[in-house]
Design a protein around this motif. Structure first.
Motif, mmCIF file in Angstrom:
data_model
loop_
_atom_site.group_PDB
_atom_site.id
_atom_site.type_symbol
_atom_site.label_atom_id
_atom_site.label_comp_id
_atom_site.label_asym_id
_atom_site.label_seq_id
_atom_site.Cartn_x
_atom_site.Cartn_y
_atom_site.Cartn_z
ATOM 1 N N ASP A 195 -1.558 -1.867 10.878
ATOM 2 C CA ASP A 195 -2.759 -2.724 10.892
ATOM 3 C C ASP A 195 -3.903 -1.993 11.605
ATOM 4 O O ASP A 195 -5.030 -1.950 11.106
ATOM 5 N N HIS A 199 -7.512 -0.844 10.140
ATOM 6 C CA HIS A 199 -8.814 -1.221 10.720
ATOM 7 C C HIS A 199 -9.729 -0.001 10.822
ATOM 8 O O HIS A 199 -10.904 -0.055 10.457
ATOM 9 N N HIS A 264 -7.978 -5.676 3.746
ATOM 10 C CA HIS A 264 -7.887 -6.933 4.496
ATOM 11 C C HIS A 264 -8.254 -8.139 3.638
ATOM 12 O O HIS A 264 -7.661 -9.204 3.785
ATOM 13 N N HIS A 278 0.891 -9.882 8.952
ATOM 14 C CA HIS A 278 -0.407 -9.304 8.585
ATOM 15 C C HIS A 278 -0.374 -7.783 8.388
ATOM 16 O O HIS A 278 -0.847 -7.259 7.384
ATOM 17 N N ASN A 282 -0.912 -5.563 4.852
ATOM 18 C CA ASN A 282 -1.877 -4.462 4.766
ATOM 19 C C ASN A 282 -1.183 -3.197 4.253
ATOM 20 O O ASN A 282 -1.693 -2.499 3.379
HETATM 21 FE FE LIG Z 1 -5.963 -6.487 10.568
#
Ligand SMILES: [Fe+2]
Length: 390
Positions: A195, A199, A264, A278, A282
């Motif tokens: 994750d 980002h 996302h 999450h 991703n």
């Molecule tokens: Fe995230």
């Protein structure tokens, strides 16, 4: 173009920084925190790592421990009721992304008139007001939520994971202590680490990238990429834990000042409908979405590959881009990321929800920041590709 740069007012970074939590509250004049966390933090005793330094500072903390994974509007409402039932001067989010996002959303909803709903604040609304300041203490590396102006809350009526953005969601301060991450299970270490990488990469290729977000994103990729495999192989690797923790916070600063993008945007509906964690959703999407987007921002992806160390400084952009794709696929294989099929999602249910998921992805606005902006049909095709592990 004017760029508004946002960041918490103070971030304590380093091993043992949690011990200074009480002093941090004192510095801001706070003495009545409501600690927001999940039931496991309480039952496992981990919460003591947060409460002990508060007590040592003469503070008697109250704990709201009803947060859930993929926090829902109903939990936020329960949290606001707990907030209004007491006399608090600060919200303290302790845990992974869910408790931190819950604390942030509670601050936003509590600032609204009675009867307001979380959906009243979803993008493009600016959720700039918070009833109380929020201090975040992440225990994963991580969502970066301790450093962002975002919170993601599920609408229980529509199963939509809503992106909520604004200064009301930006923590006043954070404590980033990698000592809190040593006990994380391997799967969570991998998922939250991917994750963070997502980002940084998405902030770097975002149409809203700027020199400040780039600075955070580059350094985050340099820290995260070489440490993902080592930390997955050995959760006790202190140097890797430290690098991942700082990398996660820097990645949070990167996307808070740029944006996330198509990964996302498409990931949230998978979480909402299938409750895939999450970071894992991703990871399931990252190779296919990067392949789709690569040529629209090849120099950026190539530079990302060089920052990540999977391409050499002298590699041409085309070569570096190809190496990036290769690396993302290899990373998923080595970190044992399952396909949606292998995770147990039935193909007919997946296919049946594609139009809804594509519409929800687009509605979040995140795909509009992608270097290549897709139509709904292209998003559905990418979901289909990801289902097979593309
Ligand atoms: Fe995230």
């Amino acid at each position: 173009m004017v760029q508004a740069i946002v960041a918490p007012r103070q971030v304590l970074v380093g091993a043992g920084s949690i011990a200074r939590l009480g002093a941090l509250l004192g510095q801001f004049g706070f003495s009545r925190p409501l600690v927001v966390t999940d039931p496991w933090m309480v039952s496992s005793g981990t919460i003591e790592k947060c409460l002990a330094p508060l007590r040592a500072a003469g503070i008697t903390p109250v704990v709201f421990h009803e947060t859930v994974p993929d926090p829902t509007d109903t939990v936020i409402e329960a949290g606001v009721a707990a907030l209004r039932a007491g006399d608090f001067d600060v919200l303290l989010g302790f845990g992974g992304g869910s408790p931190m996002d819950t604390a942030k959303a509670m601050a936003i909803l509590a600032a609204a008139p009675a009867g307001a709903k979380m959906r009243d604040f979803k993008v493009p609304v600016a959720a700039d007001r918070g009833a109380l300041p929020v201090i975040c203490v992440p225990t994963t590396a991580g969502t970066g939520s301790e450093a962002t102006r975002f919170t993601v809350i599920t609408d229980t009526e529509t199963d939509e994971k809503m992106l909520i953005a604004g200064l009301g969601a930006l923590p006043l301060a954070a404590v980033v202590d990698h000592d809190l991450t040593f006990t994380l299970p391997r799967r969570i270490t991998a998922d939250t680490g991917i994750d963070s990488l997502t980002h940084a990469l998405e902030a770097f290729v975002s149409q809203r990238a700027n020199p400040v977000s780039d600075m955070y994103a580059r350094e985050a990729m340099r820290l995260i990429s070489p440490n993902l495999r080592p930390v997955y192989a050995d959760g006790g690797n202190a140097a890797a834990r430290e690098a991942m923790m700082l990398g996660a916070t820097l990645a949070g600063l990167a996307f808070s000042n740029a944006s996330v993008a198509l990964v996302h945007g498409m990931s949230r509906p998978i979480g909402a409908h299938f409750h895939v964690p999450h970071g894992l959703s991703n990871a399931m999407l990252l190779p296919a979405v990067t392949r789709f987007s690569l040529d629209a921002a090849l120099p950026r992806y190539a530079e990302a590959a060089r920052c990540m160390g999977c391409a050499a400084a002298g590699d041409a952009d085309q070569v570096a881009g190809a190496k990036l794709l290769e690396e993302l696929r290899a990373l998923n294989a080595e970190l044992e990321v399952p396909t949606p099929a292998a995770w147990g999602i039935a193909e007919d249910r997946w296919n049946g929800l594609l139009p809804t998921m594509a519409a929800q992805a687009l509605a979040s606005g995140s795909p509009g920041n992608n270097p290549r902006v897709p139509q709904a049909e292209q998003i559905m095709a990418l979901y289909a590709e990801a289902y097979r592990g593309g």
